[in-house]
Write a protein that holds these residues in place. Structure first.
Motif, PDB file in Angstrom:
ATOM      1  N   ASN A   1       0.817  -1.209   0.000  1.00 44.36           N
ATOM      2  CA  ASN A   1       0.000   0.000   0.000  1.00 44.36           C
ATOM      3  C   ASN A   1       0.851   1.259   0.000  1.00 44.36           C
ATOM      4  OD1 ASN A   1      -2.444  -1.275   0.021  1.00 44.36           O
ATOM      5  ND2 ASN A   1      -2.688  -1.231   2.234  1.00 44.36           N
ATOM      6  N   THR A   2       1.978   1.225   0.714  1.00 37.72           N
ATOM      7  CA  THR A   2       2.751   2.449   0.909  1.00 37.72           C
ATOM      8  C   THR A   2       4.244   2.166   0.801  1.00 37.72           C
ATOM      9  OG1 THR A   2       2.689   2.060   3.300  1.00 37.72           O
ATOM     10  CG2 THR A   2       1.057   3.564   2.393  1.00 37.72           C
ATOM     11  N   PRO A   3       5.032   3.152   0.351  1.00 37.14           N
ATOM     12  CA  PRO A   3       6.486   3.007   0.370  1.00 37.14           C
ATOM     13  C   PRO A   3       7.000   3.002   1.803  1.00 37.14           C
ATOM     14  CG  PRO A   3       5.781   4.826  -1.054  1.00 37.14           C
ATOM     15  CD  PRO A   3       4.604   4.428  -0.223  1.00 37.14           C
ATOM     16  N   MET A   4       8.248   2.555   1.962  1.00 39.13           N
ATOM     17  CA  MET A   4       8.907   2.675   3.251  1.00 39.13           C
ATOM     18  C   MET A   4       9.535   4.068   3.358  1.00 39.13           C
ATOM     19  SD  MET A   4      10.603  -1.112   3.787  1.00 39.13           S
ATOM     20  CE  MET A   4      10.512  -1.156   5.577  1.00 39.13           C
ATOM     21  N   THR A   5       9.838   4.461   4.584  1.00 34.78           N
ATOM     22  CA  THR A   5      10.416   5.774   4.855  1.00 34.78           C
ATOM     23  C   THR A   5      11.902   5.607   5.159  1.00 34.78           C
ATOM     24  OG1 THR A   5       8.318   6.575   5.730  1.00 34.78           O
ATOM     25  CG2 THR A   5      10.301   7.796   6.345  1.00 34.78           C
ATOM     26  N   TRP A   6      12.738   6.470   4.560  1.00 34.81           N
ATOM     27  CA  TRP A   6      14.183   6.370   4.738  1.00 34.81           C
ATOM     28  C   TRP A   6      14.695   7.490   5.628  1.00 34.81           C
ATOM     29  CZ3 TRP A   6      18.583   9.282   3.942  1.00 34.81           C
ATOM     30  CH2 TRP A   6      19.806   8.600   3.931  1.00 34.81           C
ATOM     31  N   SER A   7      15.657   7.165   6.485  1.00 35.54           N
ATOM     32  CA  SER A   7      16.386   8.186   7.232  1.00 35.54           C
ATOM     33  C   SER A   7      17.828   7.728   7.362  1.00 35.54           C
ATOM     34  CB  SER A   7      15.778   8.422   8.618  1.00 35.54           C
ATOM     35  OG  SER A   7      16.093   7.357   9.492  1.00 35.54           O
ATOM     36  N   ALA A   8      18.740   8.687   7.504  1.00 36.67           N
ATOM     37  CA  ALA A   8      20.151   8.348   7.632  1.00 36.67           C
ATOM     38  C   ALA A   8      20.417   7.567   8.911  1.00 36.67           C
ATOM     39  CB  ALA A   8      20.994   9.620   7.603  1.00 36.67           C
ATOM     40  N   ALA A   9      19.603   7.778   9.936  1.00 38.01           N
ATOM     41  CA  ALA A   9      19.849   7.136  11.227  1.00 38.01           C
ATOM     42  C   ALA A   9      19.416   5.679  11.241  1.00 38.01           C
ATOM     43  CB  ALA A   9      19.128   7.907  12.329  1.00 38.01           C
ATOM     44  N   THR A  10      18.224   5.397  10.728  1.00 37.54           N
ATOM     45  CA  THR A  10      17.659   4.050  10.866  1.00 37.54           C
ATOM     46  C   THR A  10      17.415   3.360   9.538  1.00 37.54           C
ATOM     47  OG1 THR A  10      15.423   4.980  10.968  1.00 37.54           O
ATOM     48  CG2 THR A  10      16.556   4.599  13.063  1.00 37.54           C
ATOM     49  N   GLY A  11      17.786   3.984   8.424  1.00 44.17           N
ATOM     50  CA  GLY A  11      17.546   3.358   7.139  1.00 44.17           C
ATOM     51  C   GLY A  11      16.071   3.325   6.806  1.00 44.17           C
ATOM     52  N   TRP A  12      15.580   2.142   6.425  1.00 44.80           N
ATOM     53  CA  TRP A  12      14.196   1.998   5.971  1.00 44.80           C
ATOM     54  C   TRP A  12      13.301   1.537   7.118  1.00 44.80           C
ATOM     55  CZ3 TRP A  12      13.613   4.041   1.368  1.00 44.80           C
ATOM     56  CH2 TRP A  12      14.680   4.025   0.472  1.00 44.80           C
ATOM     57  N   THR A  13      12.213   2.260   7.319  1.00 42.43           N
ATOM     58  CA  THR A  13      11.209   1.855   8.302  1.00 42.43           C
ATOM     59  C   THR A  13       9.849   1.857   7.631  1.00 42.43           C
ATOM     60  OG1 THR A  13      11.011   4.146   9.061  1.00 42.43           O
ATOM     61  CG2 THR A  13      12.459   2.688  10.322  1.00 42.43           C
ATOM     62  N   ALA A  14       8.943   1.043   8.162  1.00 44.38           N
ATOM     63  CA  ALA A  14       7.609   0.940   7.582  1.00 44.38           C
ATOM     64  C   ALA A  14       6.862   2.247   7.759  1.00 44.38           C
ATOM     65  CB  ALA A  14       6.838  -0.202   8.231  1.00 44.38           C
ATOM     66  N   ALA A  15       6.136   2.642   6.723  1.00 45.31           N
ATOM     67  CA  ALA A  15       5.289   3.822   6.821  1.00 45.31           C
ATOM     68  C   ALA A  15       4.072   3.497   7.666  1.00 45.31           C
ATOM     69  CB  ALA A  15       4.863   4.277   5.427  1.00 45.31           C
ATOM     70  N   ASP A  16       3.305   4.543   8.039  1.00 49.04           N
ATOM     71  CA  ASP A  16       2.086   4.320   8.805  1.00 49.04           C
ATOM     72  C   ASP A  16       1.151   3.408   8.021  1.00 49.04           C
ATOM     73  OD1 ASP A  16       2.775   5.931  10.964  1.00 49.04           O
ATOM     74  OD2 ASP A  16       2.156   7.731   9.888  1.00 49.04           O
ATOM     75  N   GLY A  17       0.508   2.501   8.723  1.00 49.69           N
ATOM     76  CA  GLY A  17      -0.403   1.582   8.064  1.00 49.69           C
ATOM     77  C   GLY A  17       0.286   0.273   7.725  1.00 49.69           C
ATOM     78  N   SER A  18      -0.408  -0.597   7.036  1.00 51.59           N
ATOM     79  CA  SER A  18       0.101  -1.931   6.753  1.00 51.59           C
ATOM     80  C   SER A  18       0.665  -2.012   5.344  1.00 51.59           C
ATOM     81  CB  SER A  18      -1.033  -2.944   6.917  1.00 51.59           C
ATOM     82  OG  SER A  18      -2.060  -2.688   5.983  1.00 51.59           O
ATOM     83  N   ARG A  19       1.288  -3.181   5.039  1.00 53.54           N
ATOM     84  CA  ARG A  19       1.736  -3.506   3.688  1.00 53.54           C
ATOM     85  C   ARG A  19       2.692  -2.448   3.144  1.00 53.54           C
ATOM     86  NH1 ARG A  19      -1.807  -6.847   0.773  1.00 53.54           N
ATOM     87  NH2 ARG A  19      -1.817  -5.415  -0.988  1.00 53.54           N
ATOM     88  N   SER A  20       3.831  -2.331   3.808  1.00 53.70           N
ATOM     89  CA  SER A  20       4.821  -1.332   3.434  1.00 53.70           C
ATOM     90  C   SER A  20       6.117  -2.049   3.088  1.00 53.70           C
ATOM     91  CB  SER A  20       5.035  -0.370   4.609  1.00 53.70           C
ATOM     92  OG  SER A  20       5.941   0.641   4.291  1.00 53.70           O
ATOM     93  N   GLY A  21       6.685  -1.793   1.899  1.00 51.80           N
ATOM     94  CA  GLY A  21       7.893  -2.516   1.550  1.00 51.80           C
ATOM     95  C   GLY A  21       8.577  -2.042   0.289  1.00 51.80           C
ATOM     96  N   ILE A  22       9.760  -2.651   0.017  1.00 53.14           N
ATOM     97  CA  ILE A  22      10.605  -2.322  -1.126  1.00 53.14           C
ATOM     98  C   ILE A  22      10.873  -3.598  -1.914  1.00 53.14           C
ATOM     99  CG2 ILE A  22      12.872  -1.472  -1.845  1.00 53.14           C
ATOM    100  CD1 ILE A  22      12.965   0.101   0.784  1.00 53.14           C
ATOM    101  N   SER A  23      10.495  -3.612  -3.177  1.00 56.29           N
ATOM    102  CA  SER A  23      10.821  -4.744  -4.034  1.00 56.29           C
ATOM    103  C   SER A  23      12.320  -4.756  -4.299  1.00 56.29           C
ATOM    104  CB  SER A  23      10.054  -4.637  -5.359  1.00 56.29           C
ATOM    105  OG  SER A  23      10.496  -5.635  -6.255  1.00 56.29           O
ATOM    106  N   LEU A  24      12.968  -5.913  -4.103  1.00 58.35           N
ATOM    107  CA  LEU A  24      14.418  -6.019  -4.250  1.00 58.35           C
ATOM    108  C   LEU A  24      14.845  -6.313  -5.683  1.00 58.35           C
ATOM    109  CD1 LEU A  24      15.283  -7.994  -0.981  1.00 58.35           C
ATOM    110  CD2 LEU A  24      15.349  -5.527  -1.390  1.00 58.35           C
ATOM    111  N   ASP A  25      13.912  -6.250  -6.632  1.00 55.32           N
ATOM    112  CA  ASP A  25      14.229  -6.434  -8.050  1.00 55.32           C
ATOM    113  C   ASP A  25      14.890  -7.794  -8.286  1.00 55.32           C
ATOM    114  OD1 ASP A  25      14.434  -5.684 -10.766  1.00 55.32           O
ATOM    115  OD2 ASP A  25      16.502  -5.028 -10.476  1.00 55.32           O
ATOM    116  N   PHE A  26      14.298  -8.834  -7.695  1.00 53.89           N
ATOM    117  CA  PHE A  26      14.853 -10.181  -7.859  1.00 53.89           C
ATOM    118  C   PHE A  26      13.715 -11.186  -7.908  1.00 53.89           C
ATOM    119  CE2 PHE A  26      16.714 -14.196  -6.502  1.00 53.89           C
ATOM    120  CZ  PHE A  26      17.885 -14.232  -7.248  1.00 53.89           C
ATOM    121  N   ASP A  27      13.780 -12.098  -8.899  1.00 51.94           N
ATOM    122  CA  ASP A  27      12.772 -13.137  -9.084  1.00 51.94           C
ATOM    123  C   ASP A  27      13.361 -14.467  -8.620  1.00 51.94           C
ATOM    124  OD1 ASP A  27      11.023 -15.084  -9.972  1.00 51.94           O
ATOM    125  OD2 ASP A  27      10.679 -14.154 -11.931  1.00 51.94           O
ATOM    126  N   PRO A  28      12.968 -14.974  -7.448  1.00 51.73           N
ATOM    127  CA  PRO A  28      13.552 -16.226  -6.949  1.00 51.73           C
ATOM    128  C   PRO A  28      13.340 -17.411  -7.882  1.00 51.73           C
ATOM    129  CG  PRO A  28      12.365 -15.087  -5.206  1.00 51.73           C
ATOM    130  CD  PRO A  28      12.028 -14.387  -6.480  1.00 51.73           C
TER     131      PRO A  28
END
Length: 733
Positions: free
Chosen positions: A560-587
């Motif tokens: 539903n939503t992108p993750m949020t980036w900061s220099a301190a903690t890197g990527w964190t989930a945005a408010d709400g559910s289903r938050s993530g980054i596709s790693l551009d890889f097909d297993p």
């Protein structure tokens, strides 16, 4: 026992020496109301207990003497009351006789102040005027305990012509043209009035329908449409309410116009025309424009993330500029709960907040309480100077969010170029590179660009001003030319080409050292994807292996939503559910051997039992490591491996399928923490993600992730963990 109230003279007291008769007094009579000229005092007979039906006779008293003709439950304060004490004598009668009691009274000042006029409170707009987000909510006690007092709302009969005022009931008629149970800003507005001691009568008129635009539905020229209906309702209200009304209109509208490029572009002109018609046909009183929030709705809602925001920005500016030009209007900010930005219809807390802000605007206390929405001077901001930049190179600054603005602010620059990015939409470009003047809106980042000097050890300076607040940025060339590996040059060039900041100086040296170590390591050919926390969000999404592939933040339909980036903690989930980054890889395509693996680099571990690696619901790949010391992993497996008692620590946690029957968990230093038997299944999953597609999201801080074509040995995992940790340290705050 039945109670009745009648007007008339008090019954005589029992003769002297006779036994007391009549009802017993349980709670004494009271008088409420304002001691102002023209104000109305209201008598309550109190609580009595008696035999049969109890009747009451009321007599208003001035300094202990009856006021001629004043025998009803209400008394209007007049000149004769100045400097006196007004009370009410109540005589209660039942089957046994009569008994009297006098209320506590009201002292009327010798110099009477005129009573405040009754208030006509108009609420108009679209869904967030009514407010749709509370249609199924339980109203606060303050709206149902009677403290809203003398408050009325216009309710239609068969039409507007026979509409009548009914007592305002937030549970029944607060939204009379719709569900009847949604309350808007008016409830908190009146509540704040009563808290401040303002008990004048309030007459509410509402006209608000979901999805109605200013361009069409609220067009003053359209017969029978929203504007005409508001006009007719207000005219009807004036025939029913007392004369000499004070008037205020709360306007909340604009989201619908942001849905379309043409209606958004026309909004300022349409709002100007709307104000002109309003002044001529409806009211000359104060208009409070409730400025719409930034639009960042998730997929499936009304407005596209990036385009909707850009269109809304122009509407937001018009909702400040046009009221200022009107001269008898003002605007209030509804951005006070950023967690509501993804949702078109916020709930009760937001509704109460906007009503409180409307009341503050009406009483003239808004700027002092909440800050001026007209403020174009930002809070201080700064850019990190760059050193050791190659001669003649294009340097790009860090992207800095401009805070402290109330509205759109002008931007000027000398010695370089600037652009603005949307901080609410993954730093997407709003205004592209320019050396000319422009403007920046709230929730935007500012980034600078300049060409370094052609001379070694020489600085150039870029000067920028936002709303009159200036800042400078320095770019100094290296004292001597330095050569870097081809991978380092390719990565830094790709980061800038993708819109990221320049990686220079010590950070570029650290990146080069990483590639030196990787080139000599046996683990490097096994790495398919490697994403690390680097200079900014852009470089942190760039694959270190081939310097071309970009991970996709929130781009998959699974999120539903992108993750949020900061220099301190890197990527964190945005408010709400289903938050993530596709790693551009097909297993299903990329993993051609039974042995393979995945790693996550944690800044902080999660307190919630949710995934940090997910495959979108296929359930073959899953990894979580919790601060409680438990871990769960699946690596080409249909079943979970649950591990308890691991020592929780930030850093790398990796799952390696070493063969078709075994999975190993590696800790932050790369050593094996546990080995479990687990049969291989698949892979059939088509993608991997950093994050979760589940309802619950991890609250971990993720510095990045890695995907391995082949499983690392214990020694390789230790060397890999140390090499990546050194790279992360070079880019730490």
């Amino acid at each position: 026992m039945r109670l009745s109230v009648s007007a008339g003279p008090a019954a005589p007291a029992p003769p002297a020496g006779a036994a007391a008769t009549g009802p017993d007094l349980i709670a004494p009579p009271t008088v409420s109301g304002s001691a102002a000229q023209g104000a109305e005092l209201l008598a309550d007979p109190g609580t009595w207990s008696g035999s049969g039906q109890i009747g009451f006779a009321l007599r208003w008293m001035r300094d202990g003497r009856p006021i001629p003709g004043a025998t009803g439950p209400r008394h209007v304060v007049g000149p004769a009351d100045a400097g006196t004490h007004v009370a009410c004598l109540v005589t209660a009668t039942d089957d046994t006789g009569a008994r009297s009691a006098v209320s506590a009274g009201v002292t009327i000042p010798a110099a009477l102040a005129p009573a405040a006029p009754a208030l006509l409170l108009m609420v108009a707009g679209q869904s967030n005027a009514r407010t749709a987000g509370v249609s199924a909510a339980t109203p606060p006690d303050a709206y149902t305990d009677g403290t809203l007092g003398d408050t009325w709302i216009l309710v239609q009969g068969t039409g507007i012509a026979d509409a009548a005022f009914a007592p305002y009931d937030v549970t029944a008629n607060a939204d009379p043209d719709n569900s009847g149970t949604a309350w808007g800003s008016e409830a908190a507005f009146v509540h704040r009035m009563r808290e401040a001691g303002d008990d004048r009568p309030v007459y509410i008129v509402k006209e608000a329908t979901n999805g109605h635009s200013l361009d069409f539905h609220w067009d003053p020229a359209r017969t029978g449409a929203d504007f005409a209906r508001l006009e007719d309702k207000v005219a009807r209200a004036r025939t029913l309410a007392p004369g000499g009304l004070a008037e205020v209109l709360l306007w909340c509208q604009g989201e619908q116009d942001a849905n379309d490029e043409a209606t958004a572009a026309a909004y300022a002109a349409n709002l100007t025309a709307w104000f002109a018609a309003l002044r001529a046909r409806v009211t000359t009183g104060l208009v409070v424009v409730e400025r719409i929030r930034p639009l960042g709705y998730a997929p499936g809602n009304v407005v596209d993330d990036s385009a909707g925001y850009l269109r809304a920005a122009g509407i937001r500016e018009a909702q400040v500029a046009v009221p200022l030009a009107d001269g008898t209007a003002t605007s209030v900010d509804l951005d006070f709960l950023p967690a509501t930005f993804p949702f078109i219809h916020p709930g009760a807390a937001w509704t109460e907040g906007k009503g409180a802000r409307g009341h503050a605007a009406w009483t003239g206390t808004y700027d002092a309480t909440y800050g001026a929405i007209t403020d174009t001077a930002p809070a201080p901001y700064t850019f990190a100077d760059q050193t050791d930049v190659p001669v003649g190179a294009v340097a790009v600054s860090d992207a800095v969010e401009i805070t402290g603005l109330g509205r759109r602010a002008p931007v000027e620059i000398t010695g370089g170029e600037w652009r603005s990015l949307n901080a609410l939409d993954g730093d997407s470009v709003v205004t592209d590179w320019t050396a000319g003047p422009g403007h920046i809106d709230t929730f935007r980042k500012l980034q600078l660009r300049a060409t370094a000097s052609a001379t070694a050890d020489t600085a150039i300076t870029v000067a920028v001003s936002v709303g009159g607040v200036g800042e400078s940025w320095s770019v100094r060339t290296a004292a001597t030319a330095q050569s870097y590996r081809a991978e380092t040059e390719a990565f830094t060039a790709a980061a800038v080409a993708q819109g990221g900041q320049s990686i220079v100086g010590a950070q570029k040296d650290a990146l080069d050292a990483f590639y030196d170590s990787a080139a000599a390591a046996s683990w490097w050919p096994k790495v398919a994807r490697l994403y690390c926390r680097l200079a900014d969000e852009t470089s942190s999404l760039l694959n270190l292996v081939d310097q071309t592939r970009m991970a996709d933040n929130g781009g998959s339909s699974a999120f539903n939503t992108p993750m949020t980036w900061s220099a301190a903690t890197g990527w964190t989930a945005a408010d709400g559910s289903r938050s993530g980054i596709s790693l551009d890889f097909d297993p299903s395509v990329g993993f051609t051997h039974d042995d393979h693996g995945i790693a996550v680099f944690f800044a902080t571990l999660s307190d919630t039992a949710a995934a940090s690696i997910d495959d979108g619901g296929v359930d073959e790949y899953y990894l979580r490591v919790l601060s409680s010391g438990s871990a769960r992993l699946r690596c080409a497996s249909g079943g979970n491996v649950n591990i308890a008692g691991v020592s929780p620590a930030a850093g790398m946690w990796a799952m390696m399928r070493t063969d078709a029957a075994t999975i190993a968990l590696h800790g932050p230093d790369g050593t094996i923490r546990d080995v479990a038997s687990n049969a291989i299944s698949g892979p059939t999953a088509s993608y991997l993600a950093l994050g979760s597609v589940e309802a619950q999201v991890s609250d971990a801080g993720h510095l990045g992730a890695a995907v391995f074509y082949r499983a690392l040995t214990g020694a390789e995992a230790q060397d890999f963990a140390a090499t990546v940790a050194a790279l992360h340290a070079a880019f730490a705050l």
